[in-house]
Scaffold this active site. Structure first.
Site, PDB file in Angstrom:
ATOM      1  N   CYS A 311      17.983  43.477  37.374  1.00  0.00           N
ATOM      2  CA  CYS A 311      18.610  44.076  36.195  1.00  0.00           C
ATOM      3  C   CYS A 311      18.381  45.569  36.292  1.00  0.00           C
ATOM      4  O   CYS A 311      18.530  46.144  37.361  1.00  0.00           O
ATOM      5  CB  CYS A 311      18.050  43.472  34.914  1.00  0.00           C
ATOM      6  SG  CYS A 311      16.296  43.734  34.724  1.00  0.00           S
ATOM      7  N   ARG A 316      14.913  41.966  32.138  1.00  0.00           N
ATOM      8  CA  ARG A 316      15.955  41.006  31.738  1.00  0.00           C
ATOM      9  C   ARG A 316      16.156  39.956  32.831  1.00  0.00           C
ATOM     10  O   ARG A 316      16.373  38.769  32.553  1.00  0.00           O
ATOM     11  CB  ARG A 316      17.260  41.748  31.458  1.00  0.00           C
ATOM     12  CG  ARG A 316      17.295  42.520  30.163  1.00  0.00           C
ATOM     13  CD  ARG A 316      18.564  43.310  30.012  1.00  0.00           C
ATOM     14  NE  ARG A 316      18.585  44.492  30.850  1.00  0.00           N
ATOM     15  CZ  ARG A 316      19.592  45.363  30.908  1.00  0.00           C
ATOM     16  NH1 ARG A 316      20.681  45.173  30.178  1.00  0.00           N
ATOM     17  NH2 ARG A 316      19.527  46.418  31.688  1.00  0.00           N
TER      18      ARG A 316
END
Length: 354
Positions: A311, A316
């Site tokens: 990410c 994330r």
């Protein structure tokens, strides 16, 4: 479908201390080629902050809190897998339900870890939970939220009462990244009995505590697993490799190169975009395994491929890593350097558009 442009540029009972009212308020107010590369980092991700200065150690309580029940036998992977999972995942031992945790919170060998910032922990946390803010696992010498050294991770986990034999359950508020990132870090460090609380604190629905919990020190011996931490070079070699998949967990706008947070925008050529939030239902729990399997397979992220997750800063994407591990993907890694490393390198190939 928009045309793509490729640009190549140059964790025995814990002891507790009750926060004073004034202290608690004061602190609160202050404060994933066949590999799948998962893009990481929450939309509000920033470079790893410097580790907070050490604070005064919690005062050990003179009397132990009243036990709610006699401690049960130490949980094993088999019993946990059979009873803890809220859904039918391939690897059910990697997740626990709220109901299971409420029944087993006092089990011997169980360590509950709150991965949220200290200020959030002080406002209220699960009873008996030890605070280990995920930022404390970052290497302060790196600008990309990479995990700390083997020796420092061993010391940190030991200080938080996490031993190799501990059954560790991690949580955050729910539908966030800290618990998944700490889960990944522990697996990277070689811990083999870690799980995340499905739904997090928002799904708890029970009493919370403002007592600071200090766990007895433990010994943790790390065995780093490099397959969990793919590098920029490995990601580059994955381009065009049919046995590997690069999975980008960022938002579609970041993926297309419209939301630029580094020197260059876009994505790794051939990467597949499945935003990390797509793993959750309408509340804070993960979606059913059948729905998650369909989501990934429809995009070409299949179990016969090696998965590299990324990410912006590897946070994330840690949610994507967790979900793929739950679904039984045998080869999954989290590229912690992520786009903050790739997108700032003039020599790495980048693609804009869908």
């Amino acid at each position: 479908m928009r045309e793509e442009r490729v640009m190549v540029t140059g964790d025995a009972m814990p002891s507790v201390r009750r926060f004073g009212r004034r202290q608690a308020i004061g602190v609160g107010a202050g404060g994933a080629f066949a590999a799948i590369l998962v893009a990481c980092g929450a939309s509000s991700e920033t470079a790893a902050p410097a580790k907070p200065a050490a604070t005064t150690a919690p005062v050990t309580a003179t009397t132990a809190p009243a036990a709610t029940k006699a401690p049960a036998a130490e949980p094993t992977k088999a019993t946990v897998a059979a009873a803890s999972a809220p859904k039918g995942f391939a690897n059910p031992n990697l997740i626990v339900s709220v109901d299971w945790l409420k029944q087993h919170a006092s089990d011997a060998g169980l360590r509950i870890i709150d991965a949220r910032p200290a200020a959030d922990y002080e406002k209220g946390h699960l009873p008996g939970a030890v605070n280990l803010p995920v930022v404390e696992t970052f290497d302060p010498a790196q600008a990309k939220n990479l995990p700390d050294t083997k020796e420092k991770l061993e010391a940190l986990f030991g200080q938080k009462g996490i031993a190799n034999a501990s059954r560790v359950v991690i949580y955050d508020n729910g539908k966030e990244t800290p618990a998944a990132r700490l889960f990944w870090t522990l697996e990277y460090a070689g811990h083999t009995n870690v799980a995340v609380l499905d739904g997090g604190l928002k799904a708890w629905g029970g009493s919370t505590s403002t007592d600071a919990v200090s766990a007895p020190a433990a010994t943790f011996v790390s065995k780093l697993d490099p397959s969990k931490l793919p590098t920029k070079g490995q990601c580059a070699l994955a381009i065009g490799d049919p046995t590997k998949v690069v999975l980008d967990a960022r938002s579609p706008a970041e993926f297309r190169g419209e939301d630029v947070r580094t020197k260059f925008g876009g994505h790794i050529p051939g990467a597949i975009n499945i935003e990390w939030t797509e793993n959750f239902g309408s509340a804070t729990q993960l979606r059913e395994p059948e729905a998650l399997t369909a989501l990934y397979e429809a995009k070409g992220v299949k179990k016969d491929k090696e998965v590299y997750a990324l990410c912006q800063t590897g946070q994330r994407s840690s949610v994507s890593y967790l979900v793929l591990r739950l679904l039984g993907y045998p080869k999954v890694g989290n590229y912690a350097g992520s786009w903050v490393e790739w997108g700032n390198d003039e020599a790495t190939p980048k693609t804009q558009g869908s």
